[in-house]
Design a protein around this motif. Structure first.
Motif, PDB file in Angstrom:
ATOM      1  N   GLU A  71       0.824  -1.206   0.000  1.00 22.34           N
ATOM      2  CA  GLU A  71       0.000   0.000   0.000  1.00 22.34           C
ATOM      3  C   GLU A  71       0.859   1.257   0.000  1.00 22.34           C
ATOM      4  OE1 GLU A  71      -2.663  -0.225   3.259  1.00 22.34           O
ATOM      5  OE2 GLU A  71      -3.610  -2.093   2.603  1.00 22.34           O
ATOM      6  N   LEU A  72       1.999   1.213   0.721  1.00 23.82           N
ATOM      7  CA  LEU A  72       2.871   2.387   0.770  1.00 23.82           C
ATOM      8  C   LEU A  72       3.479   2.706  -0.593  1.00 23.82           C
ATOM      9  CD1 LEU A  72       4.798   1.885   4.150  1.00 23.82           C
ATOM     10  CD2 LEU A  72       2.952   3.491   3.651  1.00 23.82           C
ATOM     11  N   ARG A  73       3.632   1.713  -1.435  1.00 21.75           N
ATOM     12  CA  ARG A  73       4.194   1.964  -2.759  1.00 21.75           C
ATOM     13  C   ARG A  73       3.273   2.853  -3.600  1.00 21.75           C
ATOM     14  NH1 ARG A  73       8.646  -1.086  -4.032  1.00 21.75           N
ATOM     15  NH2 ARG A  73       8.375  -0.448  -6.216  1.00 21.75           N
ATOM     16  N   LEU A  74       2.044   3.009  -3.201  1.00 19.15           N
ATOM     17  CA  LEU A  74       1.116   3.885  -3.910  1.00 19.15           C
ATOM     18  C   LEU A  74       1.210   5.330  -3.450  1.00 19.15           C
ATOM     19  CD1 LEU A  74      -2.025   1.536  -3.810  1.00 19.15           C
ATOM     20  CD2 LEU A  74      -0.282   1.731  -5.610  1.00 19.15           C
ATOM     21  N   PHE A  79       6.037   6.325   1.658  1.00 18.76           N
ATOM     22  CA  PHE A  79       7.113   5.369   1.391  1.00 18.76           C
ATOM     23  C   PHE A  79       8.467   5.972   1.756  1.00 18.76           C
ATOM     24  CE2 PHE A  79      10.134   2.896  -1.008  1.00 18.76           C
ATOM     25  CZ  PHE A  79       9.613   1.626  -1.018  1.00 18.76           C
ATOM     26  N   GLN A  80       8.661   7.239   1.436  1.00 21.35           N
ATOM     27  CA  GLN A  80       9.907   7.936   1.769  1.00 21.35           C
ATOM     28  C   GLN A  80      10.117   7.999   3.274  1.00 21.35           C
ATOM     29  OE1 GLN A  80      12.204   9.574  -0.363  1.00 21.35           O
ATOM     30  NE2 GLN A  80      13.430  10.182   1.410  1.00 21.35           N
ATOM     31  N   ARG A  81       9.079   8.313   4.013  1.00 16.92           N
ATOM     32  CA  ARG A  81       9.207   8.410   5.463  1.00 16.92           C
ATOM     33  C   ARG A  81       9.408   7.045   6.111  1.00 16.92           C
ATOM     34  NH1 ARG A  81       5.124  12.313   4.546  1.00 16.92           N
ATOM     35  NH2 ARG A  81       3.467  10.813   5.034  1.00 16.92           N
ATOM     36  N   LEU A  85      13.991   6.284   1.907  1.00 20.10           N
ATOM     37  CA  LEU A  85      14.362   6.145   0.505  1.00 20.10           C
ATOM     38  C   LEU A  85      13.091   6.294  -0.330  1.00 20.10           C
ATOM     39  CD1 LEU A  85      16.724   3.010   0.444  1.00 20.10           C
ATOM     40  CD2 LEU A  85      17.415   5.398   0.301  1.00 20.10           C
ATOM     41  N   SER A  86      13.252   6.860  -1.509  1.00 23.39           N
ATOM     42  CA  SER A  86      12.124   6.921  -2.424  1.00 23.39           C
ATOM     43  C   SER A  86      11.926   5.560  -3.090  1.00 23.39           C
ATOM     44  CB  SER A  86      12.364   8.007  -3.476  1.00 23.39           C
ATOM     45  OG  SER A  86      13.487   7.666  -4.280  1.00 23.39           O
ATOM     46  N   ARG A  87      10.820   5.412  -3.786  1.00 24.27           N
ATOM     47  CA  ARG A  87      10.567   4.154  -4.478  1.00 24.27           C
ATOM     48  C   ARG A  87      11.622   3.885  -5.539  1.00 24.27           C
ATOM     49  NH1 ARG A  87       4.762   4.031  -6.910  1.00 24.27           N
ATOM     50  NH2 ARG A  87       5.421   6.131  -7.500  1.00 24.27           N
ATOM     51  N   ALA A  88      12.025   4.934  -6.251  1.00 26.75           N
ATOM     52  CA  ALA A  88      13.056   4.763  -7.284  1.00 26.75           C
ATOM     53  C   ALA A  88      14.382   4.347  -6.668  1.00 26.75           C
ATOM     54  CB  ALA A  88      13.209   6.056  -8.079  1.00 26.75           C
ATOM     55  N   TYR A 124      15.082  -1.612   9.742  1.00 25.36           N
ATOM     56  CA  TYR A 124      15.886  -1.626  10.957  1.00 25.36           C
ATOM     57  C   TYR A 124      16.821  -0.422  10.998  1.00 25.36           C
ATOM     58  CZ  TYR A 124      19.575  -3.002  14.197  1.00 25.36           C
ATOM     59  OH  TYR A 124      20.501  -3.006  15.200  1.00 25.36           O
ATOM     60  N   LEU A 125      17.458  -0.101   9.876  1.00 22.31           N
ATOM     61  CA  LEU A 125      18.388   1.027   9.836  1.00 22.31           C
ATOM     62  C   LEU A 125      17.657   2.366   9.933  1.00 22.31           C
ATOM     63  CD1 LEU A 125      20.804  -0.189   7.007  1.00 22.31           C
ATOM     64  CD2 LEU A 125      21.153  -0.322   9.481  1.00 22.31           C
ATOM     65  N   ALA A 126      16.459   2.436   9.377  1.00 24.44           N
ATOM     66  CA  ALA A 126      15.733   3.698   9.373  1.00 24.44           C
ATOM     67  C   ALA A 126      15.143   4.046  10.730  1.00 24.44           C
ATOM     68  CB  ALA A 126      14.609   3.648   8.328  1.00 24.44           C
ATOM     69  N   THR A 127      14.799   3.053  11.519  1.00 23.79           N
ATOM     70  CA  THR A 127      14.117   3.301  12.792  1.00 23.79           C
ATOM     71  C   THR A 127      14.999   3.076  14.001  1.00 23.79           C
ATOM     72  OG1 THR A 127      13.293   1.024  12.883  1.00 23.79           O
ATOM     73  CG2 THR A 127      11.910   2.661  11.775  1.00 23.79           C
ATOM     74  N   GLY A 128      15.997   2.182  13.888  1.00 21.94           N
ATOM     75  CA  GLY A 128      16.781   1.835  15.067  1.00 21.94           C
ATOM     76  C   GLY A 128      16.026   0.960  16.043  1.00 21.94           C
ATOM     77  N   ASP A 129      14.929   0.347  15.595  1.00 26.38           N
ATOM     78  CA  ASP A 129      14.161  -0.537  16.477  1.00 26.38           C
ATOM     79  C   ASP A 129      14.970  -1.784  16.825  1.00 26.38           C
ATOM     80  OD1 ASP A 129      11.993   1.123  16.532  1.00 26.38           O
ATOM     81  OD2 ASP A 129      10.945   0.141  14.889  1.00 26.38           O
ATOM     82  N   SER A 130      14.504  -2.486  17.843  1.00 25.00           N
ATOM     83  CA  SER A 130      15.141  -3.738  18.215  1.00 25.00           C
ATOM     84  C   SER A 130      14.750  -4.822  17.230  1.00 25.00           C
ATOM     85  CB  SER A 130      14.714  -4.148  19.631  1.00 25.00           C
ATOM     86  OG  SER A 130      13.320  -4.409  19.669  1.00 25.00           O
ATOM     87  N   TYR A 131      15.516  -5.899  17.238  1.00 21.91           N
ATOM     88  CA  TYR A 131      15.191  -7.030  16.372  1.00 21.91           C
ATOM     89  C   TYR A 131      13.811  -7.595  16.710  1.00 21.91           C
ATOM     90  CZ  TYR A 131      19.902  -7.350  14.409  1.00 21.91           C
ATOM     91  OH  TYR A 131      21.061  -7.104  13.727  1.00 21.91           O
TER      92      TYR A 131
END
Length: 282
Positions: A71-74, A79-81, A85-88, A124-131
């Motif tokens: 759904e985010l790809r639409l 998607f960027q947030r 990264l953008s879709r491209a 994981y890299l974008a949020t820094g959340d735990s595994y």
């Protein structure tokens, strides 16, 4: 010795070990039996109750990659947030690293596709959340995430380093020095260097090697940028207890080896420098 024989029969019933009677006495014999019993308990395999948990089995129907991401790809902005990264950019990165991170299906299960593996790593890299958080969102196992993230990161670095983080050539060093002189009035400057302590959990049996002056455990990240803040060199991994100077000397020596004739880097320096100085790192 009868109590030892009875103890061994109770611990190992109907086995050859039960008939063994150690020719030792007293407390030493009892201690040996306890140690052997604990060793056997540690080595005893624990059978899994289920091969794959029911929640994980519904990954293809309810997992975040198969539901939310489609759904985010639409929506480009969301998607960027979500990925930073953008879709491209995502599709381009997948094209570059997809072959490196793809696995082969087996008779027991289907492998996780490259797009989903890349999504797990980027999230994981974008949020820094735990595994654990990534596990619940994407409906994969903890050990799977622990394997995916390092593999994708290494593959991404190997595929992109030659194009985006290649070591500058002599002409590029000259252009960087000219940029510092023109934009910031710093002659003979090849880069601006700074460091940052990245806080970590201290690895076991390392003592105070990672303990820094800020009172935390860390790794040191150093970077050299040009006059427009674009990264040219990076160094990651110096233990926080050794501070940033170890990485600083590493990068300085690396630059010195790359520049064979320092005075030739800056060709537009004023004539007031009759004896040009070596290039400086500010």
């Amino acid at each position: 010795m009868n109590y030892l024989y009875l103890y061994s029969e109770w611990v190992w019933p109907n086995s050859e070990v039960g008939g063994v009677c150690f020719e030792l006495g007293g407390a030493l014999t009892a201690c040996c039996c306890c140690l052997i019993w604990k060793a056997i308990k540690r080595c005893r395999l624990v059978r899994r109750r289920v091969w794959v948990h029911q929640i994980l089995q519904r990954r293809n129907q309810l997992g975040e990659f198969h539901q939310l991401l489609q759904e985010l790809r639409l929506d480009d902005g969301r998607f960027q947030r979500y990925f930073r990264l953008s879709r491209a950019q995502f599709d381009d990165l997948l094209f570059r690293v997809g072959e490196r991170i793809s696995l082969q299906d087996t008779n027991y299960r289907h492998c996780i596709p490259p797009a989903e593996r890349l999504s797990i790593c980027l999230r994981y890299l974008a949020t820094g959340d735990s595994y654990r958080t990534i596990v619940s969102s994407f409906r994969v196992g903890v050990s799977t995430v622990c394997k995916i993230v390092p593999d994708v990161v290494i593959a991404t670095w190997d595929c992109l380093v030659d194009e985006f983080m290649a070591v500058p050539s002599t002409d590029e060093w000259r252009s960087i020095a000219e940029g510092f002189e023109e934009r910031w009035n710093f002659p003979l400057c090849c880069g601006a260097l700074d460091s940052k302590h990245v806080q970590i959990k201290a690895p076991p049996n390392t003592g105070s090697q990672y303990f820094n002056y800020k009172g935390t455990f860390s790794l040191v990240l150093l970077a050299v940028v040009d006059a427009r803040y674009c990264f040219q060199l990076i160094d990651v991994g110096v233990m926080g207890g050794r501070d940033a100077w170890m990485g600083y000397y590493f990068i300085r020596n690396r630059i010195t080896k790359l520049i064979i004739r320092p005075p030739s880097i800056c060709t537009n320096v004023s004539d007031q420098f009759s004896n040009p100085h070596p290039p400086a790192i500010r």
